[in-house]
Design an enzyme around this catalytic site. Structure first.
Site, PDB file in Angstrom:
ATOM      1  N   ARG A  58     -51.497   8.998  26.722  1.00 51.94           N
ATOM      2  CA  ARG A  58     -51.652   8.726  28.163  1.00 51.94           C
ATOM      3  C   ARG A  58     -50.323   8.889  28.899  1.00 51.94           C
ATOM      4  O   ARG A  58     -50.264   9.258  30.073  1.00 51.94           O
ATOM      5  CB  ARG A  58     -52.250   7.320  28.397  1.00 51.94           C
ATOM      6  CG  ARG A  58     -52.330   6.950  29.887  1.00 51.94           C
ATOM      7  CD  ARG A  58     -53.269   5.789  30.174  1.00 51.94           C
ATOM      8  NE  ARG A  58     -53.059   4.649  29.310  1.00 51.94           N
ATOM      9  CZ  ARG A  58     -52.043   3.780  29.407  1.00 51.94           C
ATOM     10  NH1 ARG A  58     -51.138   3.925  30.340  1.00 51.94           N
ATOM     11  NH2 ARG A  58     -51.950   2.769  28.571  1.00 51.94           N
ATOM     12  N   TYR A 111     -61.835  18.767  50.832  1.00 50.33           N
ATOM     13  CA  TYR A 111     -62.898  18.539  49.858  1.00 50.33           C
ATOM     14  C   TYR A 111     -63.500  17.140  50.121  1.00 50.33           C
ATOM     15  O   TYR A 111     -62.746  16.169  50.257  1.00 50.33           O
ATOM     16  CB  TYR A 111     -62.323  18.652  48.444  1.00 50.33           C
ATOM     17  CG  TYR A 111     -63.313  18.283  47.372  1.00 50.33           C
ATOM     18  CD1 TYR A 111     -64.549  18.923  47.296  1.00 50.33           C
ATOM     19  CD2 TYR A 111     -63.037  17.290  46.448  1.00 50.33           C
ATOM     20  CE1 TYR A 111     -65.479  18.577  46.335  1.00 50.33           C
ATOM     21  CE2 TYR A 111     -63.954  16.948  45.467  1.00 50.33           C
ATOM     22  CZ  TYR A 111     -65.185  17.601  45.418  1.00 50.33           C
ATOM     23  OH  TYR A 111     -66.105  17.251  44.471  1.00 50.33           O
ATOM     24  N   ASP A 183     -52.823  20.413  49.357  1.00 53.96           N
ATOM     25  CA  ASP A 183     -53.790  20.786  48.325  1.00 53.96           C
ATOM     26  C   ASP A 183     -53.841  22.318  48.316  1.00 53.96           C
ATOM     27  O   ASP A 183     -54.304  22.945  49.270  1.00 53.96           O
ATOM     28  CB  ASP A 183     -55.170  20.187  48.646  1.00 53.96           C
ATOM     29  CG  ASP A 183     -56.193  20.473  47.548  1.00 53.96           C
ATOM     30  OD1 ASP A 183     -56.054  21.497  46.852  1.00 53.96           O
ATOM     31  OD2 ASP A 183     -57.152  19.689  47.410  1.00 53.96           O
ATOM     32  N   LYS A 208     -60.478  25.030  39.233  1.00 57.20           N
ATOM     33  CA  LYS A 208     -60.788  26.217  40.018  1.00 57.20           C
ATOM     34  C   LYS A 208     -59.942  27.411  39.544  1.00 57.20           C
ATOM     35  O   LYS A 208     -60.052  27.785  38.409  1.00 57.20           O
ATOM     36  CB  LYS A 208     -60.572  25.901  41.503  1.00 57.20           C
ATOM     37  CG  LYS A 208     -61.173  24.554  41.929  1.00 57.20           C
ATOM     38  CD  LYS A 208     -62.671  24.548  41.841  1.00 57.20           C
ATOM     39  CE  LYS A 208     -63.379  23.220  41.914  1.00 57.20           C
ATOM     40  NZ  LYS A 208     -62.712  21.997  42.204  1.00 57.20           N
TER      41      LYS A 208
END
Ligand code: LCS
Length: 393
Positions: A58, A111, A183, A208
């Site tokens: 992590r 988004y 973004d 994407k």
């Protein structure tokens, strides 16, 4: 390999890739949750930041680090932070840079969940948000308040294809002491480099273009400034929205072909846009590569190319759009974008369903808007598929 001074295409393939004891050509999947310390002192030194060793996946892992270093070089940033998803990247950035009593100014067309999480969740912790059309810089100036900390833009915006002037936003952010977050999902660093234009933080849904093969979900954040980096990295580790080693392996493979995928998809997109533009059943079309796009000149200035995303409306409105979506067969009727396969979807009822009708309309996400992500298939087949669908209306 030192890649800092090499070209973008070379970086795509080699940046972040390290040599292991076997001479592996690619970075292996270090599928381990934890790492053995050499001794107790080494363990303490790793936790104290005095040694570079890995501790726990992590917090860090060699496969994940390879991707983080790769993307940091592609975006010309200080370093990268890989996350479980694009929303993981966005939520982590909000969490790190905002707090009770602070305010964020954001593009209204982003988004859906990037807006929804501010409206529905961060609001519960006293974070205020204003959503404006950031394509008009004056709207940003007007929305800034004394407690504004972050200016957040998505350009080109999902799904309106609105374009915001990144350099102008950087200027405003500097004047008002704000952190500018961009973004860059719709462009990827191949077409647009927000940090070079003055942004502080750039983030992606790597689901994407960066991964490009519709087979994993992931996100990444890159910063210019080491202090901002530390703040965001801390939040990612504490929230626990790290990318995992297998995701990192997949994206390290996907990213190698980013430039050639985008070049082909963009070439296809231009031909698709020209076909749609002259089609009698099309009411309107937004593609940054056409002069009819309201920010065509700005797109030319800040992007290396117009990309492969477009949106359009049909003369028969939503009903006609539905007919089209039900009658194309090559284009997958699916959300997501930026992969090798052509996708079609209806934002108002799908990706942006989380945004209220009123806010959708104010942001230009009209009911008739159909979003099209052009893939790298033979363009004649993509156009024939669209023609078939349009003929059914
Ligand atoms: N940013 C942009 C511009 C996006 O388009 C998306 C997802 C995200 C962030 C979030 O990334 P994720 O968590 O999904 O990796 N956009 C989607 C879309 O348009 N269709 O499905 C997902």
């Amino acid at each position: 390999m030192k890649t800092e001074n090499l070209g973008f295409n070379t970086k795509l393939i080699h940046a972040g890739v390290f040599e292991d004891e076997f001479g592996s050509a690619t970075v292996p999947i270090y599928q381990t949750s934890t790492f053995k310390f050499k001794n107790a002192q080494h363990g303490a030194d790793c936790f104290a930041g005095k040694s570079d060793g890995y501790i726990y996946t992590r917090i860090g892992n060699p496969t994940i680090r390879a991707f983080e270093k790769n993307i940091a070089e592609l975006e010309n940033g200080f370093d990268g932070i890989a996350t479980s998803s694009g929303m993981g990247a966005i939520s982590t950035v909000y969490m790190a840079l905002l707090g009770a009593g602070s305010h964020i100014v954001s593009s209204d067309a982003v988004y859906g969940p990037a807006r929804g999480v501010l409206e529905q969740d961060f609001s519960r912790f006293g974070v205020e948000a204003s959503f404006v059309n950031t394509s008009n810089i004056e709207n940003i100036e007007k929305a800034i308040k004394s407690n504004t900390k972050v200016l957040y833009i998505e350009t080109p915006a999902n799904p309106t294809m609105d374009i915001t002037d990144i350099a102008a936003c950087a200027e405003i952010a500097k004047q008002h002491n704000l952190i500018l977050v961009v973004d860059n999902t719709f462009s990827s660093p191949y077409l647009q480099k927000p940090l070079d234009l003055g942004a502080d933080v750039v983030l992606h849904s790597i689901t994407k273009f960066i991964n490009g093969h519709a087979d994993i979900v992931g996100g990444v954040i890159v910063t210019k400034n080491p202090d901002i980096y530390k703040k965001i990295r801390h939040c990612m580790v504490y929230l626990g929205c790290n990318m995992d080693p297998t995701q990192s392996f997949m994206v390290l493979r996907g990213v190698k072909t980013l430039a050639i995928r985008i070049e082909r998809a963009q070439e296809n997109a231009m031909k698709v846009a020209k076909f749609l533009q002259s089609h009698p059943k099309i009411e309107w079309l937004r593609y940054p590569g056409l002069e009819t796009h309201p920010q065509y000149e700005l797109a030319k200035k800040q992007m290396k190319g117009p990309g492969s995303m477009m949106s359009f409306g049909l003369k028969g409105g939503f009903e006609a759009g539905k007919k089209l979506m039900d009658n194309v067969h090559l284009a997958l009727l699916a959300v997501s974008l930026g992969g090798v396969e052509t996708l079609i979807q209806h934002p108002a009822s799908m990706t942006h369903a989380a945004v209220s009708k009123e806010n959708k309309l104010a942001a230009g996400i009209t009911d008739d808007l159909v979003r099209f992500s052009v893939g790298i298939e033979d363009v004649e087949d993509i156009i024939a598929d669209l023609k078939h669908g349009l003929d059914k209306i």
